[in-house]
Structures are given as C-alpha cells and as structure tokens.
Design an enzyme around this catalytic site. Structure first.
Site, short mmCIF file in Angstrom:
data_model
loop_
_atom_site.label_atom_id
_atom_site.label_comp_id
_atom_site.label_asym_id
_atom_site.label_seq_id
_atom_site.Cartn_x
_atom_site.Cartn_y
_atom_site.Cartn_z
N GLU A 1 -49.07 -38.51 11.35
CA GLU A 1 -48.99 -37.18 10.73
C GLU A 1 -48.91 -37.41 9.23
OE1 GLU A 1 -46.59 -34.17 12.56
OE2 GLU A 1 -46.15 -33.24 10.62
N HIS B 1 -36.73 -31.10 15.25
CA HIS B 1 -36.23 -32.36 14.68
C HIS B 1 -34.75 -32.48 15.00
CE1 HIS B 1 -35.92 -34.97 10.76
NE2 HIS B 1 -35.42 -35.57 11.82
N THR C 1 -34.73 -32.03 3.24
CA THR C 1 -35.75 -32.04 4.28
C THR C 1 -36.36 -33.44 4.26
OG1 THR C 1 -37.80 -30.99 5.04
CG2 THR C 1 -37.48 -31.11 2.66
N THR C 2 -37.35 -33.69 5.12
CA THR C 2 -37.93 -35.04 5.18
C THR C 2 -38.77 -35.25 3.92
OG1 THR C 2 -38.04 -34.67 7.54
CG2 THR C 2 -39.14 -36.63 6.71
N ARG D 1 -31.92 -34.24 14.13
CA ARG D 1 -31.46 -35.16 13.08
C ARG D 1 -30.19 -35.85 13.52
NH1 ARG D 1 -34.04 -33.93 7.80
NH2 ARG D 1 -32.62 -35.52 7.02
N ARG E 1 -27.77 -31.26 11.91
CA ARG E 1 -27.51 -30.15 10.98
C ARG E 1 -28.18 -28.85 11.41
NH1 ARG E 1 -31.02 -31.97 5.78
NH2 ARG E 1 -29.68 -33.79 5.96
N HIS E 2 -29.26 -28.94 12.18
CA HIS E 2 -29.84 -27.69 12.69
C HIS E 2 -30.02 -27.78 14.20
CE1 HIS E 2 -33.31 -30.15 11.69
NE2 HIS E 2 -33.34 -29.80 10.41
N GLY F 1 -43.17 -25.21 9.73
CA GLY F 1 -41.88 -24.59 10.04
C GLY F 1 -41.38 -23.65 8.97
N ASN G 1 -42.51 -25.51 14.07
CA ASN G 1 -41.22 -26.18 13.96
C ASN G 1 -40.11 -25.13 13.90
OD1 ASN G 1 -38.88 -27.23 12.63
ND2 ASN G 1 -40.05 -29.06 12.11
N ARG H 1 -23.62 -19.27 11.17
CA ARG H 1 -22.53 -18.45 11.69
C ARG H 1 -21.85 -19.08 12.91
NH1 ARG H 1 -21.99 -12.78 10.64
NH2 ARG H 1 -22.03 -12.73 8.39
N ASP I 1 -36.81 -25.66 13.64
CA ASP I 1 -35.54 -26.16 13.10
C ASP I 1 -34.74 -25.07 12.36
OD1 ASP I 1 -36.38 -28.62 13.96
OD2 ASP I 1 -36.69 -29.48 11.97
N HIS I 2 -35.48 -24.28 11.56
CA HIS I 2 -34.73 -23.36 10.69
C HIS I 2 -34.25 -22.10 11.40
CE1 HIS I 2 -34.95 -26.15 7.63
NE2 HIS I 2 -36.27 -26.11 7.52
N HIS J 1 -45.85 -30.38 6.50
CA HIS J 1 -44.79 -30.29 5.50
C HIS J 1 -45.19 -29.41 4.33
CE1 HIS J 1 -41.09 -31.13 3.41
NE2 HIS J 1 -40.66 -31.67 4.52
N GLY J 2 -44.46 -28.32 4.22
CA GLY J 2 -44.65 -27.42 3.08
C GLY J 2 -45.88 -26.52 3.19
N GLU K 1 -39.25 -34.53 16.71
CA GLU K 1 -39.19 -35.33 15.49
C GLU K 1 -37.88 -36.09 15.51
OE1 GLU K 1 -39.54 -33.10 11.93
OE2 GLU K 1 -41.46 -32.28 12.52
#
Ligand code: PXP
Length: 256
Positions: A156, A48, A105-106, A50, A54-55, A221, A12, A23, A14-15, A199-200, A75
């Site tokens: 999932e 994802h 996060t989700t 969203r 946001r990302h 991710g 993932n 920036r 996203d980050h 997740h996580g 996602e």
C-alpha cells in the site's frame, strides 16, 4: 487493450472509534459505520488495532470480523502481540504499518529494507495463516524491491506527503510527489505486486489517483468520517465512489 481492473474502496472506521472513545460507552459504533459504508458501496472495511488501543479496541475487530459481509483489512504493527491477534482473528487481509506511540497518525511508510528479517518472519506467519499481507510503504524503489524480496504479495503506497502538498497548495511539491507515486506503482506492478494506496485522500486526490491503472484499492478514513458530519456517512461514501469511478473512467478513456 485489456480492461482496467476495477478500483476497490476500503473504508477505515478508526475515527468512528475515536469519537466513541472521547466519551466512553458504545456510541458511535464502528460496526454500524462499517455496515453503512458497505451499503453505500464500500468493498471492504479497514481497522487499525494500535498497540495503545487509542481508537479501535480488540472487541471492535472481533465484532467486525464476525458480522461483516465484506473483507476486513486489519492494520497492525509487526509486533508479536499483533501477529498473534491477527492469526487468531483471521481477517481477509493484514496491512503492516509502522507505529509510534507519539504520532497522531501513521506518519511514514515502513522501512522494509532496514527490517527485512523481522518483517519477513511476520509476513510469513500471516501468509501461512491464509491472510493476504500488504506492507504500507513510501513509493521508493528500495522499499518496493525489499517488499517483493521478502514475499509480500501486496504493497500500500503511503499517499500522505502528496495529499499534504495538495492541501497546502504547493503545486511543485504535489507534482513531484505524484510523479513518485506513478513511478512507484509502475515499478511495484512490474515486480508482480498488487498495489493499493491510502492516507490523507479526499474527493479530489482519490479521483486523481484512481487514474493510475496499477492501483486496485484505496483505503480512506479520516476525510470521509469528517465529511460524514456534514453530509452523512452513506452520502460521503457514495460521493467518493463516484469520484473514484470518474477517475478510473478517465484512465480507461486515455488507454483506449
Ligand atoms: N492506509 C493505511 C495503511 C493507514 O494507516 C491509514 C490511516 O490509518 C489509512 C490508509 C487511511 O488514512 P486516512 O485516515 O488519512 O484516510
């Protein structure tokens, strides 16, 4: 004894976009991260889009789809806007997630049982467009049964509660959560669903969950993008691949 299905790794990105957006501008580029991830052993890329962008932004998913040589897993919330975007973009897969604007996060799984008709329509529309649909749910019997009933081919399992308990060192809660995942994965496979998880996850939890034969894909991710700061993205992904394969190997040994 049939061989265990290999376990796939979806990264993932996203980050990477979160960092870029801090920036403005174009650096670091999620597509470049995706290409590095694939070169390091990722089987697919997850992003994802969203509602609040946001990302990941629309242009990112278009570029990922156009340039990647591996499957893209989008996602998305089951909103009319996102279903339209997915049908136009045509990713290999779409994972429907619950979305709240205020969450970091989700945070939980989808309530499939409580929103059967709306989700049935979204699943039908996406599947009709040739997209493999998964539903991001907690490992609960009622949600698994509902996912199967509305025609989703894949679930999932949300591993967040288990991973949080592991990180907190709460051995009792972690064991209870893992047990829930074990039972949920078995139940879903019995219902004919393909089972993914995410997740996580970190190196330790990914190695452990890879021992479950029903789980054929992990989507990871945050931990890996964080690890990339220390060891580089390629090496972090290679370490993750090794950890997952070690877990899978252990499971195969137990089965034979
Ligand atoms: N799978 C799904 C459905 C998710 O929503 C997320 C978080 O975006 C992940 C996997 C990856 O979670 P993490 O970033 O904690 O590894």
């Amino acid at each position: 004894m049939p061989a265990l299905a290999p376990i796939r790794l979806g990264i993932n990105v996203d980050h990477v976009a979160t960092l870029r957006n801090a920036r403005g501008g174009k650096h670091p580029d999620p597509l470049k991260a995706a290409e590095i991830a694939i070169a390091a052993g990722a089987d697919g890329i997850t992003a994802h889009l969203r509602e609040d962008r946001r990302h990941i932004v629309d242009e990112d998913v278009v570029r990922l789809k156009a340039h990647l040589k591996r499957p893209l897993n989008l996602e998305m919330a089951a909103t009319p806007e996102m279903v339209e975007i997915a049908c136009k973009l045509h990713p290999h897969a779409a994972c429907i997630v619950p979305e709240r604007r205020t969450e970091r996060t989700t945070e939980g799984g989808l309530d499939v049982a409580g929103q059967r008709e709306a989700l049935r329509a979204a699943v039908g529309r996406l599947a009709g467009a040739g997209i493999r649909v998964s539903l991001f749910i907690a490992a609960e019997a009622v949600q698994i049964a509902a996912a199967s009933a509305i025609g989703a081919p894949v679930i999932e399992i949300h591993t967040g509660a288990w991973c949080d308990a592991l990180v907190a060192g709460d051995v009792t809660a972690a064991a209870a959560e893992f047990d829930r995942i074990v039972r949920g994965a078995a139940l879903a496979a019995e219902a004919g669903l393909e089972v993914h998880a995410g997740h996580g996850l970190d190196f330790v939890s990914a190695e452990k969950i890879a021992t479950l034969p029903e789980i054929v894909e992990l989507n990871i991710g945050h931990f890996l993008i964080g690890e990339a700061v220390f060891e580089g993205l390629g090496d972090a992904i290679r370490h993750m691949r090794t950890a997952m394969d070690r877990g899978r190997g252990r499971a195969a040994g137990q089965k034979s």
